[in-house]
Design a protein around this motif. Structure first.
Motif, short mmCIF file in Angstrom:
data_model
loop_
_atom_site.label_atom_id
_atom_site.label_comp_id
_atom_site.label_asym_id
_atom_site.label_seq_id
_atom_site.Cartn_x
_atom_site.Cartn_y
_atom_site.Cartn_z
N SER A 201 -1.29 9.78 -8.22
CA SER A 201 -1.89 10.82 -7.36
C SER A 201 -0.87 11.83 -6.86
CB SER A 201 -2.61 10.17 -6.18
OG SER A 201 -3.77 9.49 -6.59
N ASN B 203 -6.15 8.07 -1.22
CA ASN B 203 -6.06 7.65 -2.61
C ASN B 203 -5.04 6.53 -2.70
OD1 ASN B 203 -7.62 10.05 -3.36
ND2 ASN B 203 -6.72 9.81 -5.39
N SER C 179 -10.49 8.77 -2.68
CA SER C 179 -10.47 8.53 -4.13
C SER C 179 -10.95 9.74 -4.91
CB SER C 179 -11.30 7.29 -4.47
OG SER C 179 -10.77 6.16 -3.82
#
Length: 293
Positions: free
Chosen positions: A193, A184, A162
């Motif tokens: 992302s 992520n 993350s």
């Protein structure tokens, strides 16, 4: 035109080849990842079946349960088969089913790693991931602690969970410890992302997307359903196949608590998309532009 088969394996670091569909263990725990889900025997059957079907990457975390998922991995799979990579995470503390907090203090990270080693019955963890960067602790201290654990032989490789592209770039610039993976949220309908993915591609960093099926939402997408029908597949398999085709550094680790869904998920590796199908799927979500690597 059917596209070439995407690569079936990738390397984490330079020395850990894994199949590009792994197994995530969060669903071995109850709602909110709190407490156990089902019986230990059911979890053992699921984990062993995953390995029988060719899974070589099992991804877990100390706060799934907490402790439960790691303990179930060890109960089912220890002693671990050669080539089986066990990845876990530390840096997030569960206070209750509803509450958790981030703790990246070096002494806490060292204690969390030692506890994971005991639960997993390992002398060294193949991939240890910082579950969240603690904004209250200098990043250099957090990465430095993981570097010390690596130097001591407690962990083999370090990953991040993350993070933004900017945070990954900053970690790479610090050069305190090699970063070989990130996790992520990323899937067919959520590509926020994408800049991070491009940075991973530029640096040969594995990207393990969490919620690769959009927490179930992708299974109802009509485009996914239409492509699935053309292949005699399920929408979930198409969503996973898209990830495998989209980038060679993506390594989904979908989690499930049932044998049927496990076999369905792993069957996605056999789906070969056409260029037209890939274009239709790509068009579902505009991709953010990537900053320079």
């Amino acid at each position: 035109m059917t596209l070439p088969a995407p690569p079936q394996t990738l390397r984490i670091g330079s020395d850990l080849p894994v199949r590009r569909l792994g197994y995530g263990t969060a669903q071995l725990t109850g709602p909110g990842y709190w407490g156990p889900r089902g019986s230990g025997a059911e979890a053992t059957a699921l984990l062993r079946r995953a390995v029988e079907l060719g899974v070589t990457l099992v991804d877990t975390a100390d706060n799934y349960g907490p402790d439960v998922a790691e303990e179930r991995v060890a109960a089912a799979l220890h002693p671990y088969a050669d080539g089986l990579v066990i990845a876990t995470k530390g840096g997030v503390v569960r206070d209750s089913a509803e509450a958790w907090h981030i703790d990246g203090h070096p002494e806490r990270l060292r204690a969390m790693c030692e506890a994971s080693l005991r639960r997993l019955r390992l002398e060294r963890i193949d991939l240890y991931q910082l579950h969240r960067i603690d904004p209250g602790v200098p990043v250099a201290e957090q990465l430095g602690a993981l570097g010390e654990l690596r130097a001591a032989g407690k962990i083999r490789h370090v990953g991040l969970d993350s993070v933004t592209a900017e945070q990954l770039r900053a970690a790479l610039d610090l050069d305190l410890v090699p970063i070989v993976s990130v996790q992520n949220r990323y899937n067919l309908l959520d590509r926020a992302s994408e800049p991070l993915l491009k940075l991973c591609e530029a640096h040969g960093i594995a990207f393990l997307p969490w919620f690769p099926l959009g927490n179930g939402g992708l299974t109802e997408d009509p485009v996914c359903a239409a492509v699935a029908a053309a292949h005699g597949a399920t929408p979930a398999q198409i969503a996973l196949a898209w990830l495998l085709h989209h980038s060679p550094v993506l390594c989904p680790t979908p989690g499930t608590g049932t044998l049927a869904h496990l076999e369905e998920n792993l069957g996605a590796a056999q789906v070969r998309l056409t260029a037209q199908e890939l274009a239709r799927l790509d068009a579902l979500t505009p991709r953010p532009s990537a900053p320079p690597a």
